[in-house]
Design an enzyme around this catalytic site. Structure first.
Site, PDB file in Angstrom:
ATOM      1  N   HIS A  93      28.660  66.235 -44.137  1.00 59.66           N
ATOM      2  CA  HIS A  93      29.182  67.179 -43.151  1.00 59.66           C
ATOM      3  C   HIS A  93      28.653  66.754 -41.796  1.00 59.66           C
ATOM      4  O   HIS A  93      27.505  66.319 -41.690  1.00 59.66           O
ATOM      5  CB  HIS A  93      28.691  68.605 -43.443  1.00 59.66           C
ATOM      6  CG  HIS A  93      28.960  69.532 -42.297  1.00 59.66           C
ATOM      7  ND1 HIS A  93      30.188  70.134 -42.127  1.00 59.66           N
ATOM      8  CD2 HIS A  93      28.200  69.903 -41.226  1.00 59.66           C
ATOM      9  CE1 HIS A  93      30.159  70.854 -41.014  1.00 59.66           C
ATOM     10  NE2 HIS A  93      28.966  70.730 -40.456  1.00 59.66           N
ATOM     11  N   ARG A 104      32.630  57.595 -45.180  1.00 59.46           N
ATOM     12  CA  ARG A 104      33.597  58.111 -46.152  1.00 59.46           C
ATOM     13  C   ARG A 104      34.542  57.011 -46.628  1.00 59.46           C
ATOM     14  O   ARG A 104      34.983  57.018 -47.785  1.00 59.46           O
ATOM     15  CB  ARG A 104      34.355  59.292 -45.554  1.00 59.46           C
ATOM     16  CG  ARG A 104      33.478  60.551 -45.503  1.00 59.46           C
ATOM     17  CD  ARG A 104      34.066  61.601 -44.603  1.00 59.46           C
ATOM     18  NE  ARG A 104      33.403  62.904 -44.721  1.00 59.46           N
ATOM     19  CZ  ARG A 104      33.656  63.922 -43.914  1.00 59.46           C
ATOM     20  NH1 ARG A 104      34.544  63.799 -42.934  1.00 59.46           N
ATOM     21  NH2 ARG A 104      33.032  65.067 -44.081  1.00 59.46           N
ATOM     22  N   LYS A 136      25.738  65.851 -48.489  1.00 60.33           N
ATOM     23  CA  LYS A 136      26.133  66.874 -49.443  1.00 60.33           C
ATOM     24  C   LYS A 136      25.665  66.471 -50.862  1.00 60.33           C
ATOM     25  O   LYS A 136      25.141  65.371 -51.077  1.00 60.33           O
ATOM     26  CB  LYS A 136      27.649  67.095 -49.326  1.00 60.33           C
ATOM     27  CG  LYS A 136      28.013  67.634 -47.904  1.00 60.33           C
ATOM     28  CD  LYS A 136      29.377  68.293 -47.787  1.00 60.33           C
ATOM     29  CE  LYS A 136      30.528  67.358 -47.832  1.00 60.33           C
ATOM     30  NZ  LYS A 136      31.793  67.963 -47.252  1.00 60.33           N
ATOM     31  N   GLU A 180      25.757  75.580 -35.584  1.00 62.89           N
ATOM     32  CA  GLU A 180      25.337  75.145 -36.921  1.00 62.89           C
ATOM     33  C   GLU A 180      23.849  74.788 -36.958  1.00 62.89           C
ATOM     34  O   GLU A 180      23.158  75.096 -37.936  1.00 62.89           O
ATOM     35  CB  GLU A 180      26.190  73.958 -37.380  1.00 62.89           C
ATOM     36  CG  GLU A 180      27.638  74.376 -37.648  1.00 62.89           C
ATOM     37  CD  GLU A 180      28.538  73.216 -38.042  1.00 62.89           C
ATOM     38  OE1 GLU A 180      29.717  73.479 -38.347  1.00 62.89           O
ATOM     39  OE2 GLU A 180      28.085  72.049 -38.044  1.00 62.89           O
ATOM     40  N   ARG A 194      30.718  62.048 -36.041  1.00 60.66           N
ATOM     41  CA  ARG A 194      32.004  62.232 -36.736  1.00 60.66           C
ATOM     42  C   ARG A 194      32.641  60.863 -37.019  1.00 60.66           C
ATOM     43  O   ARG A 194      33.210  60.631 -38.080  1.00 60.66           O
ATOM     44  CB  ARG A 194      32.971  63.079 -35.903  1.00 60.66           C
ATOM     45  CG  ARG A 194      32.585  64.522 -35.733  1.00 60.66           C
ATOM     46  CD  ARG A 194      32.832  65.405 -36.919  1.00 60.66           C
ATOM     47  NE  ARG A 194      34.221  65.623 -37.241  1.00 60.66           N
ATOM     48  CZ  ARG A 194      34.635  66.458 -38.192  1.00 60.66           C
ATOM     49  NH1 ARG A 194      33.743  67.145 -38.911  1.00 60.66           N
ATOM     50  NH2 ARG A 194      35.892  66.604 -38.452  1.00 60.66           N
ATOM     51  N   THR A 253      38.030  63.277 -42.701  1.00 61.70           N
ATOM     52  CA  THR A 253      37.726  64.157 -43.830  1.00 61.70           C
ATOM     53  C   THR A 253      38.247  63.598 -45.154  1.00 61.70           C
ATOM     54  O   THR A 253      37.563  63.658 -46.176  1.00 61.70           O
ATOM     55  CB  THR A 253      38.354  65.547 -43.569  1.00 61.70           C
ATOM     56  OG1 THR A 253      37.901  66.011 -42.295  1.00 61.70           O
ATOM     57  CG2 THR A 253      37.971  66.551 -44.639  1.00 61.70           C
ATOM     58  N   PHE A 278      40.889  75.919 -50.988  1.00 60.61           N
ATOM     59  CA  PHE A 278      39.758  75.162 -51.548  1.00 60.61           C
ATOM     60  C   PHE A 278      38.407  75.842 -51.264  1.00 60.61           C
ATOM     61  O   PHE A 278      37.359  75.281 -51.587  1.00 60.61           O
ATOM     62  CB  PHE A 278      39.746  73.730 -51.003  1.00 60.61           C
ATOM     63  CG  PHE A 278      39.697  73.624 -49.496  1.00 60.61           C
ATOM     64  CD1 PHE A 278      38.492  73.677 -48.803  1.00 60.61           C
ATOM     65  CD2 PHE A 278      40.866  73.467 -48.762  1.00 60.61           C
ATOM     66  CE1 PHE A 278      38.445  73.596 -47.419  1.00 60.61           C
ATOM     67  CE2 PHE A 278      40.833  73.375 -47.364  1.00 60.61           C
ATOM     68  CZ  PHE A 278      39.618  73.445 -46.700  1.00 60.61           C
TER      69      PHE A 278
END
Ligand code: IDP
Ligand code: MG
Length: 149
Positions: free
Chosen positions: A115, A102, A9, A126, A85, A91, A57
């Site tokens: 993502h 992350r 991102k 996707e 993942r 997240t 959000f």
């Protein structure tokens, strides 16, 4: 073979983490089958995050994903969806497992760098949204027999 859409991102691009993120997915043994660097349009952002349309959000999420270029990729491999993942981490960065991207590079949920598709079905959808079939290359990955059973 499972396919998953990965986005580095805008914060990941700005922070110079494209290479680090690719390196971790390569190290995992996954196969890169597509990639492009693009400025995301409002239209693509709305389609991609349609599931979050009613969340508080939502608008800030659209602003975030369209704020600077993203690196979009397709990776495949056995269990690719779950593996990616896991490599990304939860997240919320403070809940992401140590060693995940992350955990290792992020602090806040609204700046969580990546993502990754959350199911095999969403992976297919996707990938079809972001890539045309002729942009995917199913190359012969010579390490595959040493990674896959
Ligand atoms: P995921 O990216 O781990 O699949 P989702 O729940 O699908 O997480 O949410 C999509 C993205 O929306 C997250 O990666 C994050 O950037 C953002 N997001 C999710 N929940 C919140 C929130 O409570 N506040 C701000 N941003 C959020
Ligand atoms: Mg999601």
């Amino acid at each position: 073979m499972e396919k998953t859409l990965v986005l580095v991102k805008p914060d990941g691009v700005q922070r110079g983490l494209i290479g680090e993120i690719i390196k971790r997915l390569e190290n995992r043994g996954l196969r890169l089958i597509g990639g492009k660097f693009l400025q995301v349009s409002r239209e693509l952002a709305e389609e991609h995050y349609g599931i979050h349309k009613n969340k508080p959000f939502y608008e800030s999420l659209l602003a975030y994903i369209t704020s600077a270029p993203v690196m979009a990729m397709v990776w495949d491999g056995p269990n690719a969806v779950a593996a990616v993942r896991q490599t990304m981490g939860a997240t919320r960065p403070t809940e992401a497992a140590p060693g995940s991207i992350r955990h290792d590079f992020a602090l806040e949920i609204g700046k969580n760098l990546t993502h990754a598709s959350d199911s095999v079905e969403n992976g297919e959808k996707e990938v079809a949204l972001w890539f045309s079939e002729d942009e995917l290359i199913y190359w012969d990955q010579t390490i595959a027999p040493w990674v896959q059973e």
